[in-house]
Design a protein around this motif. Structure first.
Motif, mmCIF file in Angstrom:
data_model
loop_
_atom_site.group_PDB
_atom_site.id
_atom_site.type_symbol
_atom_site.label_atom_id
_atom_site.label_comp_id
_atom_site.label_asym_id
_atom_site.label_seq_id
_atom_site.Cartn_x
_atom_site.Cartn_y
_atom_site.Cartn_z
ATOM 1 N N ALA A 34 0.859 -1.291 -0.003
ATOM 2 C CA ALA A 34 0.012 -0.018 0.103
ATOM 3 C C ALA A 34 0.857 1.250 0.027
ATOM 4 C CB ALA A 34 -0.878 0.160 1.232
ATOM 5 N N PHE A 35 2.003 1.048 0.697
ATOM 6 C CA PHE A 35 2.989 2.363 0.756
ATOM 7 C C PHE A 35 4.261 1.875 0.448
ATOM 8 C CE2 PHE A 35 -0.260 2.883 4.124
ATOM 9 C CZ PHE A 35 -0.896 3.858 3.611
ATOM 10 N N GLY A 36 4.468 1.579 -0.950
ATOM 11 C CA GLY A 36 5.826 1.169 -1.559
ATOM 12 C C GLY A 36 6.605 2.629 -1.638
ATOM 13 N N ALA A 37 7.905 2.191 -1.890
ATOM 14 C CA ALA A 37 9.203 3.057 -2.174
ATOM 15 C C ALA A 37 8.709 4.156 -3.240
ATOM 16 C CB ALA A 37 10.318 2.613 -2.450
ATOM 17 N N SER A 38 8.108 3.693 -4.332
ATOM 18 C CA SER A 38 7.600 4.595 -5.555
ATOM 19 C C SER A 38 6.179 4.758 -5.794
ATOM 20 C CB SER A 38 8.334 3.745 -6.952
ATOM 21 O OG SER A 38 7.925 2.689 -6.906
ATOM 22 N N LEU A 39 5.326 4.215 -4.786
ATOM 23 C CA LEU A 39 3.945 4.501 -5.263
ATOM 24 C C LEU A 39 3.234 4.388 -3.931
ATOM 25 C CD1 LEU A 39 1.612 4.622 -7.228
ATOM 26 C CD2 LEU A 39 1.728 2.003 -7.232
ATOM 27 N N ARG A 40 2.316 5.209 -3.686
ATOM 28 C CA ARG A 40 1.367 5.246 -2.480
ATOM 29 C C ARG A 40 0.174 4.807 -3.025
ATOM 30 N NH1 ARG A 40 2.984 7.210 2.493
ATOM 31 N NH2 ARG A 40 0.774 7.578 3.002
ATOM 32 N N VAL A 41 -0.369 3.352 -3.101
ATOM 33 C CA VAL A 41 -1.831 3.254 -3.571
ATOM 34 C C VAL A 41 -2.588 4.103 -3.027
ATOM 35 C CG1 VAL A 41 -3.336 1.219 -4.025
ATOM 36 C CG2 VAL A 41 -0.720 0.992 -4.218
ATOM 37 N N THR A 42 -2.721 4.164 -1.853
ATOM 38 C CA THR A 42 -3.909 5.074 -1.097
ATOM 39 C C THR A 42 -4.114 6.521 -1.836
ATOM 40 O OG1 THR A 42 -2.304 5.751 0.663
ATOM 41 C CG2 THR A 42 -3.579 3.630 1.094
ATOM 42 N N TYR A 67 -0.719 -5.163 0.862
ATOM 43 C CA TYR A 67 -0.327 -5.406 2.278
ATOM 44 C C TYR A 67 0.153 -3.903 2.882
ATOM 45 C CZ TYR A 67 4.916 -5.434 0.943
ATOM 46 O OH TYR A 67 5.849 -5.148 0.216
ATOM 47 N N VAL A 68 0.233 -3.941 4.237
ATOM 48 C CA VAL A 68 0.356 -2.933 4.919
ATOM 49 C C VAL A 68 1.401 -3.237 6.307
ATOM 50 C CG1 VAL A 68 -1.670 -2.447 5.957
ATOM 51 C CG2 VAL A 68 -0.014 -0.589 5.785
ATOM 52 N N GLU A 69 2.429 -2.522 6.529
ATOM 53 C CA GLU A 69 2.936 -2.741 7.722
ATOM 54 C C GLU A 69 2.769 -1.582 8.684
ATOM 55 O OE1 GLU A 69 7.163 -3.219 7.194
ATOM 56 O OE2 GLU A 69 6.977 -4.869 5.507
ATOM 57 N N LEU A 70 2.325 -1.665 10.016
ATOM 58 C CA LEU A 70 2.112 -0.657 10.956
ATOM 59 C C LEU A 70 3.336 -0.202 11.624
ATOM 60 C CD1 LEU A 70 -1.697 -1.944 12.259
ATOM 61 C CD2 LEU A 70 -0.863 -0.557 10.485
ATOM 62 N N GLY A 71 4.352 -0.686 11.513
ATOM 63 C CA GLY A 71 5.782 -0.189 12.162
ATOM 64 C C GLY A 71 5.790 -0.983 13.199
ATOM 65 N N PRO A 72 7.111 -0.661 13.998
ATOM 66 C CA PRO A 72 7.719 -1.316 14.974
ATOM 67 C C PRO A 72 6.611 -1.424 16.322
ATOM 68 C CG PRO A 72 8.908 0.765 14.823
ATOM 69 C CD PRO A 72 7.948 0.583 13.653
ATOM 70 N N LYS A 73 5.980 -0.312 16.355
ATOM 71 C CA LYS A 73 5.105 -0.413 17.512
ATOM 72 C C LYS A 73 3.735 -1.061 17.506
ATOM 73 C CE LYS A 73 6.869 3.979 19.554
ATOM 74 N NZ LYS A 73 6.612 5.351 20.117
ATOM 75 N N GLY A 74 3.439 -1.126 16.038
ATOM 76 C CA GLY A 74 2.173 -2.005 15.885
ATOM 77 C C GLY A 74 0.844 -1.026 16.567
ATOM 78 N N LEU A 84 -3.069 4.992 12.726
ATOM 79 C CA LEU A 84 -3.050 3.758 12.323
ATOM 80 C C LEU A 84 -4.461 3.212 11.780
ATOM 81 C CD1 LEU A 84 -0.649 1.936 14.715
ATOM 82 C CD2 LEU A 84 -0.102 2.720 12.440
ATOM 83 N N LEU A 85 -5.457 3.397 12.583
ATOM 84 C CA LEU A 85 -6.775 2.986 11.946
ATOM 85 C C LEU A 85 -7.150 3.700 11.003
ATOM 86 C CD1 LEU A 85 -8.764 2.693 15.571
ATOM 87 C CD2 LEU A 85 -8.119 0.699 13.982
ATOM 88 N N THR A 86 -6.950 5.152 10.926
ATOM 89 C CA THR A 86 -7.251 5.747 9.656
ATOM 90 C C THR A 86 -6.687 5.328 8.418
ATOM 91 O OG1 THR A 86 -7.854 7.775 11.238
ATOM 92 C CG2 THR A 86 -7.079 8.189 8.668
ATOM 93 N N GLN A 87 -5.255 4.887 8.681
ATOM 94 C CA GLN A 87 -4.221 4.437 7.649
ATOM 95 C C GLN A 87 -4.897 3.125 6.977
ATOM 96 O OE1 GLN A 87 -0.394 3.308 9.061
ATOM 97 N NE2 GLN A 87 0.566 3.647 7.014
ATOM 98 N N VAL A 107 0.604 -6.156 12.015
ATOM 99 C CA VAL A 107 0.516 -5.499 13.043
ATOM 100 C C VAL A 107 1.562 -5.260 13.902
ATOM 101 C CG1 VAL A 107 -1.993 -6.110 13.020
ATOM 102 C CG2 VAL A 107 -0.474 -7.394 14.210
ATOM 103 N N GLY A 108 2.634 -5.563 13.827
ATOM 104 C CA GLY A 108 3.897 -5.265 14.579
ATOM 105 C C GLY A 108 3.926 -6.309 15.641
#
Length: 115
Positions: A34-42, A67-74, A84-87, A107-108
């Motif tokens: 969903a949030f790639g290096a060259s493209l943000r599909v959202t 797919y989407v990763e929510l980061g180290p804290k999830g 995160l919920l908005t994302q 979800v981390g």
């Protein structure tokens, strides 16, 4: 029968190149970030999503999911859960617009078990 696919970022940072590589490898589809290096599909408009579907289908491929990763804290302590919920809401809207049948969410780390 379910298609055999590959994560697009595992093949290339450029989605167009990932699509052609996936086709050459004999896969039937791609799991798109969903949030790639060259493209943000959202951030794509309806026209942009339609063009993305066309790019993928032009190589006899299909979008098997996003797919989407929510980061180290999830969703753990210290995370901005509202953001995160908005994302996630935006990712699910984009997936619907692309005709994606699946959304994978990293979800981390899991929280520690209660004592």
């Amino acid at each position: 029968m379910y298609p055999i696919g590959v994560i697009s970022s595992a093949l290339s940072g450029d989605l167009r190149e990932s699509v052609s590589t996936s086709q050459r490898l004999g896969c039937q589809g791609l799991l798109i970030a969903a949030f790639g290096a060259s493209l943000r599909v959202t951030d794509l408009s309806a026209t942009g999503r339609r063009e993305l579907r066309q790019v993928v289908s032009s190589q006899n491929q299909q979008i098997i999911g996003m797919y989407v990763e929510l980061g180290p804290k999830g969703f753990g302590p210290g995370a901005d859960v509202d953001r995160l919920l908005t994302q996630l809401d935006r990712v699910m809207e984009a997936a619907t617009g692309l005709g994606s049948p699946m959304v994978c969410v990293d979800v981390g780390p899991l929280p520690a078990p209660a004592q």
